[in-house]
Design an enzyme around this catalytic site. Structure first.
Site, PDB file in Angstrom:
ATOM      1  N   PHE A  50      -2.978  -1.577  -6.999  1.00 14.61           N
ATOM      2  CA  PHE A  50      -3.646  -1.513  -8.254  1.00 14.61           C
ATOM      3  C   PHE A  50      -4.672  -2.490  -8.369  1.00 14.61           C
ATOM      4  CE2 PHE A  50      -0.874   1.679 -10.900  1.00 14.61           C
ATOM      5  CZ  PHE A  50      -1.269   2.888 -10.086  1.00 14.61           C
ATOM      6  N   ASP A 264       0.695   5.088  -0.414  1.00 15.03           N
ATOM      7  CA  ASP A 264       0.021   3.857  -0.096  1.00 15.03           C
ATOM      8  C   ASP A 264      -1.641   4.039  -0.441  1.00 15.03           C
ATOM      9  OD1 ASP A 264      -0.990   1.506   1.023  1.00 15.03           O
ATOM     10  OD2 ASP A 264      -1.244   2.495   3.101  1.00 15.03           O
TER      11      ASP A 264
END
Length: 383
Positions: A50, A264
């Site tokens: 993130f 991922d």
């Protein structure tokens, strides 16, 4: 979130059985569903990036959470290769505090520190090891971290490629196999719990039985060097493999050798991905559940497999209770659609899955009984 609470009624699939689900009190708005919808426990993705902080031009906590909700994901495990890298107890706690404001359940994998006392101060449930950590600290330090981790009851999560086998920008399959063997020896020596993330080879899944858990990504299961040739969008670490290797991994996935499905999800800007030196990483969080349901539609996996791989087992990985009856669920419309990056809810609007015919579009996502995503709209007004 939606201002009114939601009650769901109707004939819908829950774990493969036709049933009726009611959530909320009698005053709640009712969402009527037909047999064209699927109700599943909320998904849990243990491997996302993130970004934010010094990399907020690539992705932010808020943007990542939006992508998760749009993909039916109610909990995530964020990676520590931020800027700065999360290697200290202070940074680890700071990141967790910032993530606590999100409408999803937010976990962080801590990075390996130079001073292992940082692990004792932070007491993280998981520590992420990269090939770059092996290059920076050496296997000896990794083993000391494993010993510390074992004493604390935490788990090592490895991007398992031995950098000793990297050559002229290439990362051959032998790098993965060599790392797996070295990690196996370390696991038996130290007693540490091991998870091997984004594996690319069926041999890895077979070799890990009995001493490690493993996960596989949608891109390593569905994409390979023949069907994904865009030098930017398809560039990822570990590398995409040959069609034969991919098919063997998919067979291992279907047979139950792979424990967890994880994306991922690794955003970069489109300008970076189109540059002469594109950074590795693929965006897929918005559609990862749909890609997995496509494998169900094709008969590769069962619906029980979908729930086990992307909800129940990853929830157990983080010691979470993800239950439809407690309001942690996603509603999927049973229809085919074409993946379009421009429709993604997160910051990243590009993907090598562009144009892919997927099945099962996420219609709504509930976290703790609150609807934060519905019919294309994300509701995060409190952050």
């Amino acid at each position: 979130m939606l201002k009114e609470c939601i009650k769901i009624e109707g004939r819908a699939f829950l774990g493969g059985k036709v049933t009726r689900v009611k959530l909320g009190s009698g005053e709640c708005k009712t969402l009527q569903l037909s047999n064209k919808y699927l109700i599943l426990p909320g998904m849990v993705d243990i491997h996302v990036h993130f970004r934010d902080w010094g990399l907020s031009h690539k992705e932010t906590l808020r943007g990542g959470a939006a992508a998760a909700l749009a993909g039916g994901v109610v909990a995530v495990g964020d990676m520590p290769n931020t800027k700065p890298h999360i290697r200290t107890a202070d940074l680890y706690k700071k990141r967790l505090e910032e993530g606590s404001a999100l409408p999803i359940i937010y976990k962080v994998h801590m990075g390996i520190p130079q001073d292992l006392e940082e692990l004792r101060a932070a007491r993280p449930p998981t520590i992420k090891i990269y090939p770059e950590d092996v290059e920076a600290f050496g296997w000896g330090h990794i083993e000391k971290a494993a010993e510390a981790c074992a004493s604390l009851g935490c788990r090592l999560v490895l991007h398992c490629e031995d950098p000793a086998y990297f050559k002229e920008g290439e990362r051959p399959p032998i790098a993965e196999l060599a790392c797996v063997e070295r990690t196996r020896q370390m696991a038996f020596k130290t007693g540490v719990k091991i998870h091997l993330t984004h594996i690319t080879l069926s041999q890895t899944a077979e070799a890990a039985r009995g001493w490690a858990t493993v996960d596989a990504t949608p891109h390593h299961l569905l994409l390979d060097v023949e069907n994904c040739k865009d030098s930017g969008l398809c560039h990822v670490n570990p590398r995409l493999r040959t069609p034969e290797m991919r098919k063997r991994l998919l067979a291992a996935f279907a047979s139950g050798l792979v424990d967890i499905y994880a994306t991922d999800h690794a955003p970069h800007t489109l300008e970076e991905k189109r540059s002469g030196a594109p950074p590795p990483g693929i965006c897929s969080l918005d559609v990862a559940l749909s890609l997995l349901l496509t494998l169900w539609k094709r008969g590769v996996v069962t619906l029980s497999d979908v729930v086990r791989l992307y909800s129940h087992r990853p929830a157990r990985f983080f010691d979470l209770q993800i239950d439809v009856k407690k309001g942690y669920f996603t509603v999927v419309r049973l229809e085919e659609f074409t993946v379009r990056g421009e429709e993604f809810a997160g910051t990243c609007k590009h993907t090598p899955f562009e144009g892919f015919k997927a099945f099962g579009r996420v219609f709504a996502t509930s976290v703790g009984g609150r609807i934060y995503f519905k019919d294309g709209d994300v509701y995060m007004i409190n952050i």
